[in-house]
Scaffold this active site. Structure first.
Site, mmCIF file in Angstrom:
data_model
loop_
_atom_site.group_PDB
_atom_site.id
_atom_site.type_symbol
_atom_site.label_atom_id
_atom_site.label_comp_id
_atom_site.label_asym_id
_atom_site.label_seq_id
_atom_site.Cartn_x
_atom_site.Cartn_y
_atom_site.Cartn_z
ATOM 1 N N ASP A 181 1.075 -1.366 0.473
ATOM 2 C CA ASP A 181 -0.149 -0.084 -0.273
ATOM 3 C C ASP A 181 0.483 1.322 -0.038
ATOM 4 O O ASP A 181 1.741 1.599 0.889
ATOM 5 C CB ASP A 181 -0.518 -0.099 1.455
ATOM 6 C CG ASP A 181 -1.418 1.496 1.140
ATOM 7 O OD1 ASP A 181 -1.511 2.171 2.417
ATOM 8 O OD2 ASP A 181 -2.696 1.140 0.912
ATOM 9 N N HIS A 187 -4.422 -1.549 -12.021
ATOM 10 C CA HIS A 187 -4.902 -0.186 -11.335
ATOM 11 C C HIS A 187 -3.727 0.429 -11.364
ATOM 12 O O HIS A 187 -3.996 2.030 -11.681
ATOM 13 C CB HIS A 187 -4.970 -1.210 -10.297
ATOM 14 C CG HIS A 187 -4.489 0.131 -8.882
ATOM 15 N ND1 HIS A 187 -6.258 0.814 -8.672
ATOM 16 C CD2 HIS A 187 -3.206 1.154 -8.232
ATOM 17 C CE1 HIS A 187 -5.581 1.675 -7.734
ATOM 18 N NE2 HIS A 187 -4.462 1.979 -7.392
#
Lengths: 175, 431
Positions: B249, B341
């Site tokens: 992340d 993404h």
């Protein structure tokens, strides 16, 4: 037998002596020494003027930075009809609040904590609403007759209900 | 033993009145003394805002509350967080909002200095700050509500409704935001409770979203070419922070050392009171893990555009490598799929970048298998419209990851600039 003039003079002198004794100074002195007493981390319970019990209380920590004990004996505030110095004490099996005999003694170089369930400055007969975030001022007077002005910020307090009545349940339900 | 007029329910009023009249004489006497120039001299004592030196700094560190920017944005991410939104009472006016912000700013200044708030009913929970930060925000509707529509920051833009959204009201909107972070969940809980109590006269709590991350202790610094152990905690922690899909992340986040970091995150002053502030986009992204579990690693990597193990783009070797969207394999196929993404999120212009500081959540119940776990996506930028919206639009329409995520909450807030002792957050807006 003393004449009226002598009596009047005697009374005047007595009054002057008494008043001088109150203030701890002789007449025509210049500015007095600072008291050395402050109130830190202070707050006052937010209460509406027109509620069931228009009373509130100031809490905080009295700090004495001087080298002599300071005794607070009374107070005044524009937000209340009267101001008293209170303690909580066990009476007849319940904790009740009452005026503290001898006032608040803040030892030299030390502190005295005013907190819910303990010592507090009681504000009786509110003259206006005390809202959360308002600033309230009070003047506390020492045994020597010197005044100390203190401020406190209004806070919503679920506790500090001893101000109202020990038998009443405390405030709202919380979570 | 003094003659006691101990107040109880019935007697309090009459005895109070009695004492007033007895007091009157003394007060008159004091007044006369003052008039004669005796015994005057008032020492003014004011409530203090600053940390009390009798309380030593807590272990686990303190994050300063005062400064040009609010803490909690560039602060190293703490391991526990809570975002709470409040709805302003309809009767609130600007003067009420001033009182409100003074009170909560005072709470925050004390708690972050490891001191109890005024009237704190669990003062022992306040003695250990664990890097606590408390950050305040205001929602779009608050400006009009208070008659301050002209002061609304240009960068505070509502997100449009996206086809992928399944927004729930209980995770969306809000007039006032409190963002809390600390390396100790008890500290977060206490701060949230205290601030909720303080706000009670002014606003009702609308929602709370709690999150966590696996990065206790210091700021996780990624070095080019290496993974560095973080500090803090009982065992070395890896530098890479992951979400609950197991994916790294925060890759490609703007870094404080970069020259344009300040202009990306902090408003230059649009309008003037907002200089040094930022905006927050907070979206609750649920992970449909039941179907995510059906993927193998290569399927996940093609959807994401990055390796699961390292966070490196499929075109590179290290997490810090720039994704090369033009790279093709031996068959002429793009190495990074066009709808991955990374390909969709990648900035097309230098301003399409924003600081992400997300948290994981995992508080679903048995019937919430596919909404109870996910990401509290938090993005900080000077201007939502220019920086965030173009990226979000592409993701909403074209991100392969949409097959396994559902936005179920969305809110935007303006975070005012920081304040100095004696001031309060939002003072530039409200005064």
């Amino acid at each position: 037998m003393p004449t009226r003039t002598t009596l009047t003079a005697l009374v005047a002198v007595t009054l002057l002596i008494l008043l001088a004794g109150c203030s701890g100074q002789t007449p025509a002195t210049t500015a007095p020494a600072p008291v050395g007493l402050t109130l830190r981390d202070s707050y006052v319970k937010a209460v509406p003027k027109d509620g069931e019990m228009p009373m509130s209380a100031i809490f905080g920590v009295l700090t004495n930075s001087s080298d002599r004990d300071i005794t607070l004996v009374r107070g005044a505030s524009d937000v209340a009809g009267s101001v008293e110095l209170h303690e909580m004490a066990m009476e007849g099996g319940a904790m009740k609040m009452r005026e503290r005999k001898g006032g608040f003694v803040v030892p030299a170089g030390s502190e005295l904590t005013l907190e819910p369930g303990g010592l507090h400055v009681m504000l009786i007969g509110l003259t206006r609403d005390i809202k959360a975030g308002d600033t309230v001022s009070a003047t506390l007077t020492t045994a020597d007759g010197q005044d100390v002005t203190v401020d406190a910020v209004g806070r919503d307090l679920p506790n500090a209900n001893e101000s109202y009545a020990p038998e009443m349940s405390s405030g709202d339900g919380g979570w | 033993m003094m003659s006691d007029r101990t107040p109880d329910v019935g007697a309090s009023r009459s005895s109070a009145r009695g004492r007033v009249s007895r007091r009157a004489l003394l007060r008159t006497g004091g007044g006369a003394a003052a008039a004669l120039g005796l015994g005057a001299g008032a020492a003014v004592a004011v409530p203090r805002l600053l940390p009390d030196p009798s309380y030593p700094p807590a272990t686990g560190g303190l994050e300063p509350f005062f400064g040009p920017h609010q803490a909690g944005v560039t602060t190293g991410r703490q391991s526990s967080a809570a975002f709470a939104a409040f709805t302003l009472r309809p009767v609130m006016r600007i003067a009420d909002a001033q009182r409100m912000m003074r009170l909560v700013s005072d709470d925050a200044a004390r708690l972050t200095a490891a001191q109890p708030a005024l009237g704190d009913q669990e003062p022992d929970l306040a003695r250990h700050a664990a890097r606590l930060t408390v950050t305040f925000g205001v929602g779009p509707d608050l400006f009009g509500r208070l008659g301050l529509a002209a002061a609304r920051p240009a960068g505070l833009v509502d997100l449009p409704a996206y086809k992928i959204d399944r927004l729930q009201a209980r995770f969306s909107g809000g007039d006032v935001l409190v963002q809390i972070g600390a390396d100790d969940p008890m500290v977060v809980a206490h701060a949230l409770r205290q601030l909720t109590k303080t706000l009670r006269s002014f606003a009702d709590r609308r929602w709370v979203q709690r999150g966590f991350t696996s990065a206790p202790g210091g700021f996780q610094e990624r070095q080019r070419g290496e993974s560095r152990w973080g500090h803090g905690g009982s065992s070395p922690q890896p530098a890479l922070v992951r979400n609950l899909m197991g994916l790294v992340d925060g890759s490609a986040n703007p870094r404080p050392a970069e020259p344009d970091f300040g202009s990306l995150v902090w408003s230059a002053g649009a309008p003037a009171w907002f200089a040094g502030g930022t905006t927050l986009v907070l979206r609750r992204i649920a992970m449909t893990l039941s179907t995510w579990d059906e993927l193998d690693t290569s399927g996940k990597e093609l959807a994401m555009g990055r390796r699961v193990a390292t966070g490196a783009p499929l075109s590179g070797r290290l997490e810090s490598d720039e994704p090369d969207l033009a790279a093709v394999d031996g068959n002429g196929q793009p190495v990074i799929p066009a709808f991955s993404h990374v390909a969709q999120a990648r900035a097309r212009t230098p301003e399409e970048r924003f600081l992400r500081r997300s948290y994981s959540y995992d508080d679903g119940h048995a019937d919430d298998e596919d909404t109870g776990t996910g990401l509290l996506f938090a993005s900080y930028q000077a201007d939502i419209g220019r920086q965030f919206l173009p990226v979000q639009q592409r993701l909403a329409s074209s991100d392969a990851m949409n097959a396994w995520t559902v936005p179920i909450g969305s809110a935007v807030f303006a975070l005012p600039p920081g304040c100095a002792p004696g001031g309060y957050i939002g003072q530039g807006l409200l005064s």
